[in-house]
Write a protein that holds these residues in place. Structure first.
Motif, PDB file in Angstrom:
ATOM      1  N   SER A  16       2.355  -4.609  -6.251  1.00 26.78           N
ATOM      2  CA  SER A  16       3.642  -5.317  -6.288  1.00 26.78           C
ATOM      3  C   SER A  16       3.888  -5.977  -7.636  1.00 26.78           C
ATOM      4  CB  SER A  16       3.733  -6.333  -5.156  1.00 26.78           C
ATOM      5  OG  SER A  16       2.685  -7.266  -5.236  1.00 26.78           O
ATOM      6  N   LEU A  53      14.836  -3.941  -2.707  1.00 25.53           N
ATOM      7  CA  LEU A  53      14.018  -3.899  -1.483  1.00 25.53           C
ATOM      8  C   LEU A  53      13.786  -2.461  -1.027  1.00 25.53           C
ATOM      9  CD1 LEU A  53      15.459  -6.896   0.552  1.00 25.53           C
ATOM     10  CD2 LEU A  53      13.188  -6.712  -0.456  1.00 25.53           C
ATOM     11  N   ASP A  54      14.845  -1.657  -1.038  1.00 20.58           N
ATOM     12  CA  ASP A  54      14.690  -0.249  -0.654  1.00 20.58           C
ATOM     13  C   ASP A  54      13.754   0.484  -1.612  1.00 20.58           C
ATOM     14  OD1 ASP A  54      16.375  -0.676   1.460  1.00 20.58           O
ATOM     15  OD2 ASP A  54      18.002   0.606   0.711  1.00 20.58           O
ATOM     16  N   LYS A  57      10.146  -0.475  -0.994  1.00 18.04           N
ATOM     17  CA  LYS A  57       9.630   0.195   0.205  1.00 18.04           C
ATOM     18  C   LYS A  57       9.363   1.677  -0.043  1.00 18.04           C
ATOM     19  CE  LYS A  57      12.240  -2.718   3.367  1.00 18.04           C
ATOM     20  NZ  LYS A  57      13.372  -2.714   4.318  1.00 18.04           N
TER      21      LYS A  57
END
Length: 172
Positions: A16, A53-54, A57
């Protein structure tokens, strides 16, 4: 960024911090593209947030590490189109959109982009193509790949948009 491909690889493997580093490299461009096309700062920020966010993911599915930026912009374009669809729906239902003229502080290479504030008179596709060209420096073939619009059509949108800008600023 020192080792962009390595950072993308680390992000694809679930790091991350590496994804955050990649995002820090392009967040201003993403925001300005969204702002150009949505004109409401809160909606632009929401579109970028949803896109990030997409992307976070789905980064493990990114095949070409060199395509990270254009991949992010494609995801953002989906969010922008969805929000524009909401605007149309709201207009059709006669609900007034909030007026929000607050513009972000423009830093570094964005200092000369005050023109973004003047894009309301361009149609949706002209605005999209112009923002990708002016903010990110993409050429028509690259814009076509990102947006799915034929490259000749992209060039037409850019040409018409530039002509409208010339006319507006000559008459103002």
């Amino acid at each position: 960024m020192s080792d962009f491909p390595e950072c993308v690889k680390r992000a694809r493997n679930g790091d991350s911090a590496a994804f955050a580093e990649l995002y820090s490299y392009i967040y201003k461009e993403l925001y300005y593209i969204a702002l150009c096309n949505l004109k409401i700062s809160d909606d632009a920020a929401d579109a970028v947030s949803d896109a990030v966010l997409d992307a976070f993911k789905g980064i493990s599915k990114l095949r070409d590490i060199e395509a990270f930026k254009s991949w992010m912009i494609k995801i953002l374009m989906t969010k922008i189109k969805r929000k524009q669809g909401e605007y149309v729906s709201l207009r059709n239902n006669r609900v007034l959109l909030p007026e929000n003229t607050q513009q972000p502080d423009k830093e570094n290479k964005y200092n000369e982009l005050e023109i973004i504030e003047q894009l309301d008179f361009l149609n949706e596709n002209e605005k999209l193509c112009f923002s990708l060209n002016a903010v990110c420096g993409y050429k028509s073939d690259e814009i076509a790949e990102i947006t799915g619009i034929n490259s000749a059509t992209v060039r037409s949108h850019l040409s018409r948009g530039r002509e409208k800008l010339r006319k507006k600023f000559i008459s103002d």
